[in-house]
Scaffold this active site. Structure first.
Site, PDB file in Angstrom:
ATOM      1  N   ARG A  24      15.939  15.747  14.187  1.00  6.24           N
ATOM      2  CA  ARG A  24      16.189  14.843  15.316  1.00  6.24           C
ATOM      3  C   ARG A  24      17.678  14.586  15.529  1.00  6.24           C
ATOM      4  NH1 ARG A  24      11.824  11.619  17.302  1.00  6.24           N
ATOM      5  NH2 ARG A  24      10.024  13.000  17.149  1.00  6.24           N
ATOM      6  N   ARG A  28      18.115   9.731  20.931  1.00  5.88           N
ATOM      7  CA  ARG A  28      18.534   8.476  21.559  1.00  5.88           C
ATOM      8  C   ARG A  28      19.702   7.767  20.894  1.00  5.88           C
ATOM      9  NH1 ARG A  28      12.663   5.972  21.840  1.00  5.88           N
ATOM     10  NH2 ARG A  28      12.511   7.411  20.073  1.00  5.88           N
ATOM     11  N   ARG A  37      19.024  12.166  29.588  1.00  8.84           N
ATOM     12  CA  ARG A  37      17.618  11.742  29.588  1.00  8.84           C
ATOM     13  C   ARG A  37      17.291  10.876  30.810  1.00  8.84           C
ATOM     14  NH1 ARG A  37      12.676  10.804  29.499  1.00  8.84           N
ATOM     15  NH2 ARG A  37      11.549   9.829  27.775  1.00  8.84           N
ATOM     16  N   ASP A  74       9.669  19.609  22.114  1.00 11.28           N
ATOM     17  CA  ASP A  74       8.854  18.690  21.323  1.00 11.28           C
ATOM     18  C   ASP A  74       7.662  19.439  20.762  1.00 11.28           C
ATOM     19  OD1 ASP A  74       8.808  15.613  20.805  1.00 11.28           O
ATOM     20  OD2 ASP A  74       6.722  16.214  21.025  1.00 11.28           O
ATOM     21  N   TYR A 152      -2.744  14.785  16.808  1.00  8.56           N
ATOM     22  CA  TYR A 152      -2.336  14.226  18.114  1.00  8.56           C
ATOM     23  C   TYR A 152      -3.413  14.452  19.167  1.00  8.56           C
ATOM     24  CZ  TYR A 152       2.382  12.899  16.730  1.00  8.56           C
ATOM     25  OH  TYR A 152       3.445  12.280  16.129  1.00  8.56           O
TER      26      TYR A 152
HETATM   27  O1  1CP Z   1      17.153  17.282  17.521  1.00  3.11           O
HETATM   28  C1  1CP Z   1      15.960  17.497  17.516  1.00  3.11           C
HETATM   29  O2  1CP Z   1      15.293  17.511  16.458  1.00  3.11           O
HETATM   30  C2  1CP Z   1      15.392  17.761  18.875  1.00  3.11           C
HETATM   31  C3  1CP Z   1      14.102  18.265  19.128  1.00  3.11           C
HETATM   32  C4  1CP Z   1      12.844  17.511  18.703  1.00  3.11           C
HETATM   33  C5  1CP Z   1      12.001  17.860  17.648  1.00  3.11           C
HETATM   34  C6  1CP Z   1      12.237  18.927  16.607  1.00  3.11           C
HETATM   35  C7  1CP Z   1      12.241  16.400  19.378  1.00  3.11           C
HETATM   36  C8  1CP Z   1      12.783  15.688  20.526  1.00  3.11           C
HETATM   37  N1  1CP Z   1      11.018  16.154  18.802  1.00  3.11           N
HETATM   38  C9  1CP Z   1      10.860  17.018  17.736  1.00  3.11           C
HETATM   39  C10 1CP Z   1       9.719  17.158  16.854  1.00  3.11           C
HETATM   40  C11 1CP Z   1       8.649  16.148  16.881  1.00  3.11           C
HETATM   41  N2  1CP Z   1       8.106  15.480  17.934  1.00  3.11           N
HETATM   42  C12 1CP Z   1       7.909  15.792  15.726  1.00  3.11           C
HETATM   43  C13 1CP Z   1       8.103  16.409  14.364  1.00  3.11           C
HETATM   44  C14 1CP Z   1       9.209  15.757  13.630  1.00  3.11           C
HETATM   45  C15 1CP Z   1       8.921  14.378  13.109  1.00  3.11           C
HETATM   46  O3  1CP Z   1       8.042  14.234  12.244  1.00  3.11           O
HETATM   47  O4  1CP Z   1       9.631  13.464  13.548  1.00  3.11           O
HETATM   48  C16 1CP Z   1       6.947  14.846  16.116  1.00  3.11           C
HETATM   49  C17 1CP Z   1       5.935  14.158  15.229  1.00  3.11           C
HETATM   50  C18 1CP Z   1       7.072  14.654  17.513  1.00  3.11           C
HETATM   51  C19 1CP Z   1       6.258  13.789  18.401  1.00  3.11           C
HETATM   52  C20 1CP Z   1       7.116  12.809  19.062  1.00  3.11           C
HETATM   53  N3  1CP Z   1       7.890  13.098  20.137  1.00  3.11           N
HETATM   54  C21 1CP Z   1       7.393  11.494  18.652  1.00  3.11           C
HETATM   55  C22 1CP Z   1       6.801  10.784  17.451  1.00  3.11           C
HETATM   56  C23 1CP Z   1       5.617  10.017  17.880  1.00  3.11           C
HETATM   57  C24 1CP Z   1       4.815   9.417  16.747  1.00  3.11           C
HETATM   58  O5  1CP Z   1       3.631   9.742  16.647  1.00  3.11           O
HETATM   59  O6  1CP Z   1       5.385   8.630  15.976  1.00  3.11           O
HETATM   60  C25 1CP Z   1       8.322  10.960  19.567  1.00  3.11           C
HETATM   61  C26 1CP Z   1       8.880   9.576  19.620  1.00  3.11           C
HETATM   62  C27 1CP Z   1       8.633  12.000  20.490  1.00  3.11           C
HETATM   63  C28 1CP Z   1       9.609  11.949  21.593  1.00  3.11           C
HETATM   64  C29 1CP Z   1      10.873  12.663  21.355  1.00  3.11           C
HETATM   65  N4  1CP Z   1      10.953  13.987  20.952  1.00  3.11           N
HETATM   66  C30 1CP Z   1      12.272  14.347  20.860  1.00  3.11           C
HETATM   67  C31 1CP Z   1      13.051  13.195  21.226  1.00  3.11           C
HETATM   68  C32 1CP Z   1      14.559  13.145  21.265  1.00  3.11           C
HETATM   69  C33 1CP Z   1      12.172  12.154  21.519  1.00  3.11           C
HETATM   70  C34 1CP Z   1      12.523  10.760  22.024  1.00  3.11           C
HETATM   71  C35 1CP Z   1      12.086  10.645  23.432  1.00  3.11           C
HETATM   72  C36 1CP Z   1      13.008  10.008  24.403  1.00  3.11           C
HETATM   73  O7  1CP Z   1      14.142  10.440  24.639  1.00  3.11           O
HETATM   74  O8  1CP Z   1      12.545   9.039  25.019  1.00  3.11           O
END
Ligand code: 1CP
Length: 346
Positions: A24, A28, A37, A74, A152
């Site tokens: 990540r 944000r 974004r 994602d 999910y």
């Molecule tokens: O820098 C990076 O890592 C960018 C790419 C990236 C990756 C590899 C994002 C962007 N998401 C992910 C993987 C991801 N997404 C995972 C696996 C990693 C982990 O365990 O954290 C998971 C579980 C998700 C699902 C997801 N997407 C969540 C978690 C939800 C939950 O169940 O708790 C969230 C909050 C997102 C949104 C998201 N994805 C990525 C970003 C930057 C964001 C935030 C969204 C925004 O800008 O509003």
């Protein structure tokens, strides 16, 4: 030709310092990310717009001089491409239109062969990022793992528990296995497409592996992860978050190229037991990235001195950076890693 430092670590070459990237790393906590974004009300659309995705992929690499760019996308792009609407609401995270009946699997099956086409924009982001980066930096492609995607698809919010996933697996064991097989094929096609567009390495996120009951582990986590590890010729990092030491060891002994450790794992044990068999990645507590510099620096040095002197180590966190991360702490982390030297090297 210069081989990216990350790939050298995955190939277990001796290095004067380990490569570093952060789960990540785009997100944000960076004001420049929030600015891009703001133009995209629809998060999935953001992930599937190559110019914008390339821009935010490069942001943390440019700001901190990280050794790898992980493609901005994602894990929920696969449910989206399989016809399950994914929505993101500010402050509530993602929501996936759930599977409520086994008869919905047929529709997903029909969309399977369209995965590479539907997710081609992610391939374009990879190609554009590769073209923009120096040769010593790696481009990492990724997918969610079948088990985590199933969580999910069946429970929408696995962080609150996975009662539907557990019930579905018990009540419809054959269909559950069909779902895992279907998702494994989807991930395989997705990773193959990413490799064809120029990724240097891949990571498979099994973020909810810790919720997998022991009787499902082998078929829902262990085997699919190994299958995805072998899906392409690229080195592939597996992240079975919260796996037990025995489960990690079994993956290492079965030929996993690299394992990403979670925050709770004992790094000294992993360096002794896993690192002779496989590259290890991790596992700094992301909570340290929001706190005081002195505590972070001393934890980092302990981590480096434990795993970095041996071959096959990548600096990373035990889970993703949180939105309240202080960017100055990422700068400090980079300085500490770049100044560290393996004992005996000059
Ligand atoms: O820098 C990076 O890592 C960018 C790419 C990236 C990756 C590899 C994002 C962007 N998401 C992910 C993987 C991801 N997404 C995972 C696996 C990693 C982990 O365990 O954290 C998971 C579980 C998700 C699902 C997801 N997407 C969540 C978690 C939800 C939950 O169940 O708790 C969230 C909050 C997102 C949104 C998201 N994805 C990525 C970003 C930057 C964001 C935030 C969204 C925004 O800008 O509003």
């Amino acid at each position: 030709m210069t081989t990216p430092l990350l790939v050298q670590a995955l190939n277990r070459q001796p290095l004067v310092r380990p490569p570093v990237w952060l789960m990540r790393q785009a997100g944000r906590y960076l004001p420049e990310y929030r600015a891009v974004r703001a133009h995209f009300p629809d998060f999935v659309q953001f992930c599937l717009t190559p110019d914008a995705a390339t821009q935010v992929t490069l942001q943390p690499v440019e700001r901190f001089n990280l050794d790898a760019a992980i493609i901005f996308a994602d894990i929920l792009t696969i449910p989206h491409a399989l016809g399950h609407t994914v929505t993101f609401t500010e402050g509530h995270g993602p929501h996936v239109q759930p599977i409520t009946h086994p008869n919905q699997l047929a529709a997903m099956q029909n969309l399977l062969e369209q995965i590479p086409h539907r997710l081609t924009p992610v391939g374009q982001t990879i190609a554009q990022t590769r073209a923009a980066l120096a040769a010593d930096k790696a481009v990492i492609g990724f997918t969610g793992a079948p088990w985590t995607l199933a969580c999910y698809l069946l429970d929408a919010k696995p962080s609150l528990g996975i009662p539907n996933t557990l019930a579905f697996a018990k009540q419809h064991p054959q269909e559950f296995q069909q779902l895992i097989t279907l998702l494994t094929r989807a991930c395989n096609a997705y990773l193959t497409m990413q490799a064809a567009h120029g990724a240097d390495a891949l990571q498979v996120f099994d973020s909810w592996a810790l919720l997998c009951p022991p009787d499902l582990w082998q078929t829902a986590v262990h085997q699919p992860l190994l299958e995805l590890s072998a899906a392409t010729p690229l080195p592939t990092i597996l992240f079975p978050r919260g796996a037990t030491p025995a489960q990690l060891l079994a993956l290492a002994e079965s030929g996993a190229t690299a394992l990403s450790l979670s925050t709770g794992h004992n790094l000294a044990w992993a360096a002794e037991t896993l690192q002779p068999l496989t590259t290890i990645q991790g596992n700094l507590d992301p909570a340290l990235m929001t706190g005081p510099a002195g505590v972070l620096e001393s934890a980092l040095l302990t981590m480096l001195n434990t795993a970095a002197p041996r071959r096959g180590y990548i600096v990373n966190l035990g889970h993703g950076l949180t939105p309240d991360t202080n960017p100055d702490n990422v700068t400090l982390l980079m300085e500490t890693v770049r100044n560290w030297r393996a004992p005996g090297s000059v």
